[in-house]
Design a protein around this motif. Structure first.
Motif, PDB file in Angstrom:
ATOM      1  N   MET A   1       1.209  -1.138  -0.051  1.00 34.63           N
ATOM      2  CA  MET A   1      -0.109  -0.029   0.004  1.00 34.63           C
ATOM      3  C   MET A   1       0.741   1.296  -0.060  1.00 34.63           C
ATOM      4  O   MET A   1       1.981   1.166   0.164  1.00 34.63           O
ATOM      5  N   ILE A   2       1.113   2.267  -0.687  1.00 32.98           N
ATOM      6  CA  ILE A   2       1.473   3.844  -0.486  1.00 32.98           C
ATOM      7  C   ILE A   2       1.013   4.408   0.201  1.00 32.98           C
ATOM      8  O   ILE A   2      -0.709   4.832   0.424  1.00 32.98           O
ATOM      9  N   TYR A   3       1.431   5.209   1.008  1.00 34.34           N
ATOM     10  CA  TYR A   3       1.854   5.126   2.049  1.00 34.34           C
ATOM     11  C   TYR A   3       0.879   7.024   1.714  1.00 34.34           C
ATOM     12  O   TYR A   3      -0.338   7.142   2.803  1.00 34.34           O
ATOM     13  N   ALA A   4       0.280   7.190   1.089  1.00 33.91           N
ATOM     14  CA  ALA A   4      -0.174   8.828   0.143  1.00 33.91           C
ATOM     15  C   ALA A   4      -1.122   8.140  -0.174  1.00 33.91           C
ATOM     16  O   ALA A   4      -2.823   8.616   0.274  1.00 33.91           O
ATOM     17  N   HIS A   5      -1.868   6.497  -0.443  1.00 38.18           N
ATOM     18  CA  HIS A   5      -2.970   6.284  -0.400  1.00 38.18           C
ATOM     19  C   HIS A   5      -3.737   5.510   1.187  1.00 38.18           C
ATOM     20  O   HIS A   5      -4.767   5.406   1.543  1.00 38.18           O
ATOM     21  N   LEU A   6      -3.198   5.596   2.261  1.00 37.33           N
ATOM     22  CA  LEU A   6      -2.796   5.005   3.292  1.00 37.33           C
ATOM     23  C   LEU A   6      -3.782   6.147   4.044  1.00 37.33           C
ATOM     24  O   LEU A   6      -4.798   6.460   5.092  1.00 37.33           O
ATOM     25  N   LEU A   7      -2.889   7.590   3.918  1.00 45.53           N
ATOM     26  CA  LEU A   7      -3.549   8.685   4.876  1.00 45.53           C
ATOM     27  C   LEU A   7      -4.843   9.098   3.472  1.00 45.53           C
ATOM     28  O   LEU A   7      -5.501  10.044   4.401  1.00 45.53           O
ATOM     29  N   ARG A   8      -4.802   9.225   2.468  1.00 43.99           N
ATOM     30  CA  ARG A   8      -6.727   8.857   2.010  1.00 43.99           C
ATOM     31  C   ARG A   8      -7.510   8.454   1.924  1.00 43.99           C
ATOM     32  O   ARG A   8      -8.638   9.309   2.718  1.00 43.99           O
ATOM     33  N   LEU A   9      -7.217   7.073   2.440  1.00 45.84           N
ATOM     34  CA  LEU A   9      -7.958   6.641   3.130  1.00 45.84           C
ATOM     35  C   LEU A   9      -8.579   6.738   4.272  1.00 45.84           C
ATOM     36  O   LEU A   9      -9.943   7.039   4.957  1.00 45.84           O
ATOM     37  N   ARG A  10      -7.749   7.308   5.072  1.00 46.28           N
ATOM     38  CA  ARG A  10      -7.630   7.686   6.371  1.00 46.28           C
ATOM     39  C   ARG A  10      -8.579   8.917   6.331  1.00 46.28           C
ATOM     40  O   ARG A  10      -9.804   9.372   7.289  1.00 46.28           O
ATOM     41  N   GLN A  11      -8.168  10.267   5.884  1.00 45.59           N
ATOM     42  CA  GLN A  11      -8.573  11.133   5.486  1.00 45.59           C
ATOM     43  C   GLN A  11     -10.274  11.170   5.397  1.00 45.59           C
ATOM     44  O   GLN A  11     -11.335  11.560   5.490  1.00 45.59           O
ATOM     45  N   ALA A  12     -10.700   9.862   4.078  1.00 43.62           N
ATOM     46  CA  ALA A  12     -12.121   9.925   3.767  1.00 43.62           C
ATOM     47  C   ALA A  12     -12.659   9.205   5.130  1.00 43.62           C
ATOM     48  O   ALA A  12     -14.141   9.937   5.232  1.00 43.62           O
ATOM     49  N   ALA A  13     -12.127   8.413   5.581  1.00 45.37           N
ATOM     50  CA  ALA A  13     -12.902   8.559   7.109  1.00 45.37           C
ATOM     51  C   ALA A  13     -12.782   9.278   7.650  1.00 45.37           C
ATOM     52  O   ALA A  13     -14.496   9.408   8.409  1.00 45.37           O
ATOM     53  N   ALA A  14     -12.757  10.105   7.995  1.00 49.70           N
ATOM     54  CA  ALA A  14     -12.516  10.668   9.052  1.00 49.70           C
ATOM     55  C   ALA A  14     -13.431  12.010   8.555  1.00 49.70           C
ATOM     56  O   ALA A  14     -14.330  12.299   9.481  1.00 49.70           O
ATOM     57  N   GLU A  15     -14.049  12.345   7.414  1.00 46.09           N
ATOM     58  CA  GLU A  15     -14.522  13.366   6.457  1.00 46.09           C
ATOM     59  C   GLU A  15     -16.091  12.533   5.946  1.00 46.09           C
ATOM     60  O   GLU A  15     -17.039  13.523   5.143  1.00 46.09           O
ATOM     61  N   ARG A  16     -16.212  11.228   6.447  1.00 46.11           N
ATOM     62  CA  ARG A  16     -17.124  10.820   6.231  1.00 46.11           C
ATOM     63  C   ARG A  16     -17.318  10.332   4.540  1.00 46.11           C
ATOM     64  O   ARG A  16     -18.871  10.420   4.247  1.00 46.11           O
ATOM     65  N   GLU A  17     -16.458  10.599   4.457  1.00 45.68           N
ATOM     66  CA  GLU A  17     -16.530  10.699   2.720  1.00 45.68           C
ATOM     67  C   GLU A  17     -16.474   8.899   2.126  1.00 45.68           C
ATOM     68  O   GLU A  17     -15.750   8.013   2.242  1.00 45.68           O
ATOM     69  N   PRO A  18     -17.397   8.358   0.631  1.00 46.99           N
ATOM     70  CA  PRO A  18     -17.389   7.497   0.346  1.00 46.99           C
ATOM     71  C   PRO A  18     -15.901   6.269  -0.608  1.00 46.99           C
ATOM     72  O   PRO A  18     -16.071   8.036  -1.166  1.00 46.99           O
ATOM     73  N   VAL A  19     -15.432   5.650  -0.312  1.00 50.57           N
ATOM     74  CA  VAL A  19     -14.080   5.580  -0.920  1.00 50.57           C
ATOM     75  C   VAL A  19     -14.513   4.011  -1.606  1.00 50.57           C
ATOM     76  O   VAL A  19     -14.960   3.653  -0.233  1.00 50.57           O
ATOM     77  N   THR A  20     -13.555   3.602  -2.492  1.00 52.18           N
ATOM     78  CA  THR A  20     -12.831   2.655  -2.406  1.00 52.18           C
ATOM     79  C   THR A  20     -12.099   2.541  -3.271  1.00 52.18           C
ATOM     80  O   THR A  20     -11.153   3.252  -3.299  1.00 52.18           O
ATOM     81  N   TYR A  21     -11.004   1.058  -1.902  1.00 59.39           N
ATOM     82  CA  TYR A  21      -9.250   0.942  -2.422  1.00 59.39           C
ATOM     83  C   TYR A  21      -9.821  -0.716  -3.048  1.00 59.39           C
ATOM     84  O   TYR A  21     -10.090  -0.989  -2.949  1.00 59.39           O
ATOM     85  N   ALA A  22      -8.700   0.159  -4.137  1.00 61.11           N
ATOM     86  CA  ALA A  22      -8.530  -0.728  -5.190  1.00 61.11           C
ATOM     87  C   ALA A  22      -6.759  -1.570  -5.750  1.00 61.11           C
ATOM     88  O   ALA A  22      -6.721  -0.619  -5.568  1.00 61.11           O
ATOM     89  N   VAL A  23      -7.161  -3.378  -5.631  1.00 57.16           N
ATOM     90  CA  VAL A  23      -5.866  -3.404  -5.925  1.00 57.16           C
ATOM     91  C   VAL A  23      -5.851  -4.795  -6.605  1.00 57.16           C
ATOM     92  O   VAL A  23      -6.373  -5.366  -6.760  1.00 57.16           O
ATOM     93  N   ARG A  24      -4.828  -4.317  -8.151  1.00 58.47           N
ATOM     94  CA  ARG A  24      -4.670  -5.451  -9.170  1.00 58.47           C
ATOM     95  C   ARG A  24      -3.714  -6.680  -8.015  1.00 58.47           C
ATOM     96  O   ARG A  24      -2.515  -6.444  -7.935  1.00 58.47           O
ATOM     97  N   LEU A  25      -4.417  -7.650  -7.958  1.00 54.60           N
ATOM     98  CA  LEU A  25      -3.109  -8.654  -7.608  1.00 54.60           C
ATOM     99  C   LEU A  25      -2.148  -9.286  -8.189  1.00 54.60           C
ATOM    100  O   LEU A  25      -1.455  -9.415  -8.182  1.00 54.60           O
ATOM    101  N   ALA A  26      -2.284  -9.166  -9.412  1.00 53.01           N
ATOM    102  CA  ALA A  26      -0.996  -9.262 -10.268  1.00 53.01           C
ATOM    103  C   ALA A  26       0.191  -8.974 -10.081  1.00 53.01           C
ATOM    104  O   ALA A  26       0.918  -9.480 -10.155  1.00 53.01           O
ATOM    105  N   ASP A  27       0.179  -7.590  -9.596  1.00 49.15           N
ATOM    106  CA  ASP A  27       1.343  -6.871  -9.423  1.00 49.15           C
ATOM    107  C   ASP A  27       1.660  -5.443  -8.551  1.00 49.15           C
ATOM    108  O   ASP A  27       2.352  -4.981  -7.832  1.00 49.15           O
TER     109      ASP A  27
END
Lengths: 230, 115
Positions: free
Chosen positions: A1-27
């Motif tokens: 996980m990229i640190y910037a993504h982690l921060l973005r996910l936490r910010q979205a949770a704090a601001e009650r913004e719905p987001v999706t985390y997507a990871v391509r399993l191959a790479d």
């Protein structure tokens, strides 16, 4: 996980913004959706997952993606900054609820009595109007005082809250329903009120009552609504 | 609305990303394991997380405690190589018994390095 993504996910949770985390399993390539840089099919998968509140592996154009819908946390609004509320708030936080305690009586609603919990000292109807309870919100009244509980229940019954609970004995509750009936509420509305509040586990102390209440709220959230007698 | 903005949210027991962020800020090398699929009687649903550090810290879970050790071993490798891995444990897989997934469920876990 990229640190910037982690921060973005936490910010979205704090601001009650719905987001999706997507990871391509191959790479391990990842996005926080919606993201203009992501392929349209991935953004669409994110939107679909949020709609269904779903977390899992999805095949998109022949590739496996982990798609994690991250809808805002469920909310619990506690009316009455009383002893039971002090026990209930941390239990609800642990269970993943975003908790607000409402009480205009500033002696009760003292921040040191509720470390780490949001406190609102507006009148319950004003506070609830500002909070805009939705289908991911539970509301429980604990003040025992009709001046505070009634306006809260009126707001709660006019909202889409998935759980409305009211502390008080059967006798207290019967009187409460008489007052609400005089305001035009009917049995269909009353059937939404969990009263006496909480699962019947014979709770006596404030922490025990808090446990029975959070258990009932979790059950309502997970589709296990208790059958209540008339 | 008279909201007390001094109050900060207390951390829920499931806020593993928050713990990972704190560890990362403290200079730790961190891996995040996430249940991406589960079947049968596996106790933890998709989205459940565990965070680990190279120094051996661990918070959260991806099972009832059955496969955490094996996931921790994989996480050390992921922290070294930087390459994400998908691990699958199930009742039909002999390694599941080896690591003790006795619940009869099956679970896939994505292990990523926090970079």
């Amino acid at each position: 996980m990229i640190y910037a993504h982690l921060l973005r996910l936490r910010q979205a949770a704090a601001e009650r913004e719905p987001v999706t985390y997507a990871v391509r399993l191959a790479d391990g390539a990842s996005f926080v959706l919606p993201d203009q840089a992501a392929p349209p099919a991935i953004n669409q998968a994110g939107a679909d997952a949020l709609e269904a509140d779903r977390i899992g592996v999805v095949e998109i154009d022949g590739e496996s993606w982990f798609i994690e819908a991250r809808n805002p946390a469920p909310r619990l609004v506690v009316v009455g900054a009383v002893h039971i509320a002090q026990a209930l708030a941390p239990l609800a936080v642990t269970a993943g609820f975003d908790v607000t305690v409402i009480d205009p009586r500033t002696g009760f609603a003292a921040p040191e009595r509720f470390p780490g919990v949001r406190i609102d000292t507006a009148w319950p109807d004003e506070a609830l109007a500002a909070l805009q309870p939705d289908a991911r919100t539970a509301i429980v009244t604990l003040t025992h005082d009709p001046k505070l509980d009634d306006p809260a229940l009126i707001s709660a019954l006019r909202s889409d809250a998935f759980y409305v609970g009211a502390l008080g004995s059967s006798r207290t509750h019967a009187k409460r329903l008489d007052r609400l009936r005089a305001l035009g509420f009917d049995d269909a509305a009353f059937s939404r009120i969990a009263a006496p509040v909480g699962l019947d586990i014979g709770a006596r102390t404030a922490p025990e009552i808090a446990i029975s209440v959070i258990a009932e709220i979790v059950g309502a959230r997970r589709g296990k609504r208790r059958e209540r007698g008339a | 609305m008279n909201t007390d903005d001094r109050a900060l949210p207390v951390r829920g027991a499931e806020d593993i990303l928050g713990i990972a962020a704190d560890w990362c800020a403290a200079g730790e090398t961190v891996a995040i394991a996430t249940v991406i699929q589960s079947w049968g009687s596996s106790p933890r649903p998709a989205g459940s997380r565990m965070a680990l550090t190279k120094t051996g810290k661990m918070e959260g879970s991806v099972s009832g405690g059955c496969i955490e050790g094996a996931v921790a071993d994989a996480a050390l490798e992921v922290m070294d190589t930087g390459t994400a891995q998908v691990l699958t444990y199930g009742v039909t897989d002999e390694s599941a018994w080896a690591v003790g997934l006795a619940c009869g469920g099956q679970v896939s876990v994505l292990v990523e390095k926090l970079t």
